[in-house]
Motif scaffolding. Structure first.
Motif, short mmCIF file in Angstrom:
data_model
loop_
_atom_site.label_atom_id
_atom_site.label_comp_id
_atom_site.label_asym_id
_atom_site.label_seq_id
_atom_site.Cartn_x
_atom_site.Cartn_y
_atom_site.Cartn_z
N SER A 41 0.84 -1.20 0.00
CA SER A 41 0.00 0.00 0.00
C SER A 41 0.88 1.25 0.00
O SER A 41 2.08 1.18 0.30
N ILE A 42 0.25 2.37 -0.30
CA ILE A 42 0.96 3.66 -0.23
C ILE A 42 1.39 3.91 1.21
O ILE A 42 2.52 4.35 1.46
N SER A 43 0.50 3.63 2.15
CA SER A 43 0.85 3.86 3.55
C SER A 43 2.08 3.05 3.95
O SER A 43 2.95 3.55 4.67
N ALA A 44 2.20 1.82 3.45
CA ALA A 44 3.36 0.99 3.79
C ALA A 44 4.65 1.59 3.22
O ALA A 44 5.70 1.55 3.88
N VAL A 45 4.57 2.16 2.03
CA VAL A 45 5.75 2.82 1.44
C VAL A 45 6.19 3.98 2.32
O VAL A 45 7.37 4.11 2.68
N LEU A 46 5.24 4.84 2.66
CA LEU A 46 5.59 6.04 3.42
C LEU A 46 5.98 5.73 4.85
O LEU A 46 6.81 6.44 5.43
N GLU A 47 5.42 4.67 5.42
CA GLU A 47 5.86 4.23 6.75
C GLU A 47 7.32 3.78 6.68
O GLU A 47 8.14 4.17 7.53
N HIS A 48 7.65 2.97 5.68
CA HIS A 48 9.03 2.50 5.50
C HIS A 48 9.99 3.68 5.33
O HIS A 48 11.03 3.76 5.99
N LEU A 49 9.63 4.59 4.46
CA LEU A 49 10.49 5.73 4.17
C LEU A 49 10.70 6.58 5.42
O LEU A 49 11.83 6.97 5.74
N TYR A 50 9.64 6.85 6.14
CA TYR A 50 9.72 7.66 7.36
C TYR A 50 10.65 7.00 8.40
O TYR A 50 11.54 7.66 8.95
N VAL A 51 10.43 5.72 8.66
CA VAL A 51 11.23 5.04 9.67
C VAL A 51 12.71 5.04 9.28
O VAL A 51 13.58 5.28 10.11
N ARG A 52 13.00 4.83 8.00
CA ARG A 52 14.39 4.82 7.56
C ARG A 52 15.02 6.20 7.64
O ARG A 52 16.21 6.34 7.95
N GLU A 53 14.25 7.24 7.38
CA GLU A 53 14.81 8.59 7.51
C GLU A 53 15.09 8.92 8.96
O GLU A 53 16.10 9.55 9.28
N GLU A 54 14.20 8.49 9.86
CA GLU A 54 14.47 8.66 11.29
C GLU A 54 15.75 7.90 11.67
O GLU A 54 16.57 8.41 12.42
N MET A 55 15.88 6.71 11.11
CA MET A 55 17.06 5.89 11.37
C MET A 55 18.33 6.62 10.94
O MET A 55 19.30 6.71 11.69
N TRP A 56 18.32 7.18 9.71
CA TRP A 56 19.51 7.85 9.20
C TRP A 56 19.84 9.10 10.00
O TRP A 56 21.02 9.41 10.22
N LEU A 57 18.83 9.81 10.47
CA LEU A 57 19.12 10.97 11.32
C LEU A 57 19.80 10.51 12.60
O LEU A 57 20.75 11.14 13.06
N GLY A 58 19.34 9.40 13.16
CA GLY A 58 19.99 8.85 14.34
C GLY A 58 21.42 8.45 14.06
O GLY A 58 22.33 8.73 14.85
N VAL A 59 21.64 7.82 12.92
CA VAL A 59 22.99 7.37 12.54
C VAL A 59 23.92 8.57 12.40
O VAL A 59 25.02 8.59 12.98
N ILE A 60 23.52 9.58 11.62
CA ILE A 60 24.43 10.71 11.41
C ILE A 60 24.59 11.57 12.65
O ILE A 60 25.57 12.28 12.78
N SER A 61 23.63 11.46 13.57
CA SER A 61 23.73 12.20 14.83
C SER A 61 24.63 11.49 15.84
O SER A 61 24.89 12.02 16.92
N GLY A 62 25.09 10.28 15.49
CA GLY A 62 26.04 9.58 16.34
C GLY A 62 25.43 8.59 17.32
O GLY A 62 26.11 8.12 18.23
N GLU A 63 24.15 8.26 17.15
CA GLU A 63 23.55 7.27 18.04
C GLU A 63 24.16 5.90 17.76
O GLU A 63 24.56 5.60 16.64
#
Length: 169
Positions: A41-63
């Motif tokens: 579904s579209i919602s599944a795409v945007l959920e995946h994208l959102y979670v991964r972007e949160e993940m990358w912000l955590g990664v580059i922030s040094g978590e």
């Protein structure tokens, strides 16, 4: 802050905003409708994208990897089934935090070491990781367009050239 990566990230936000604006004009059921595609579904795409972007912000922030994986697991459950407007709010908040990170960092081209549980460690410029976020978003907005077309609805033009026309025309 690197002008080019900032511009690329601005494009990413512009494209996401265009997509959310388009989705909100369509019948509500389109967002959660299940289809045979790469994502169900579209919602599944945007959920995946959102979670991964949160993940990358955590990664580059040094978590740490453990902190990031806990975040991914929590957010994956948290966003399941939410509506398009709430998802749009989450994206807007995330974009603000990404911009704050980018403006608060002296050198976005400095190398940072990241560790992936499956792929191991590497050193890459922060700007390269942000470029990955932008590219990943472009890829998955294409998935959304394919799902929209499957449901008989048009997509929305989010190609980089249209962003440039808006910037320089």
């Amino acid at each position: 802050m690197s002008h080019e990566i900032s511009n690329q990230y601005d494009y990413h936000i512009w494209a996401n905003n265009k997509l959310f604006g388009h989705l909100k004009q369509l019948p509500q059921e389109v967002y959660h409708a299940e289809v045979q595609s790469v994502f169900p579904s579209i919602s599944a795409v945007l959920e995946h994208l959102y979670v991964r972007e949160e993940m990358w912000l955590g990664v580059i922030s040094g978590e740490s990897t453990d902190q990031v994986m806990l975040l991914v697991n929590r957010l994956t459950e948290e966003v399941k089934g939410i509506g398009v407007s709430e998802m749009e709010e989450r994206y807007a908040n995330l974009a603000d935090r990404f911009r704050d990170y980018m403006t608060g960092t002296d050198d976005l081209d400095k190398l940072t070491t990241i560790t992936h549980p499956r792929y191991g460690s590497m050193s890459a410029p922060i700007s390269g990781l942000i470029q990955h976020v932008v590219n990943h978003g472009t890829y998955h907005r294409g998935n959304v367009t394919a799902i929209l077309r499957q449901q008989g609805h048009p997509g929305v033009a989010t190609d980089y050239i249209f962003f440039l026309y808006g910037q320089y025309n």
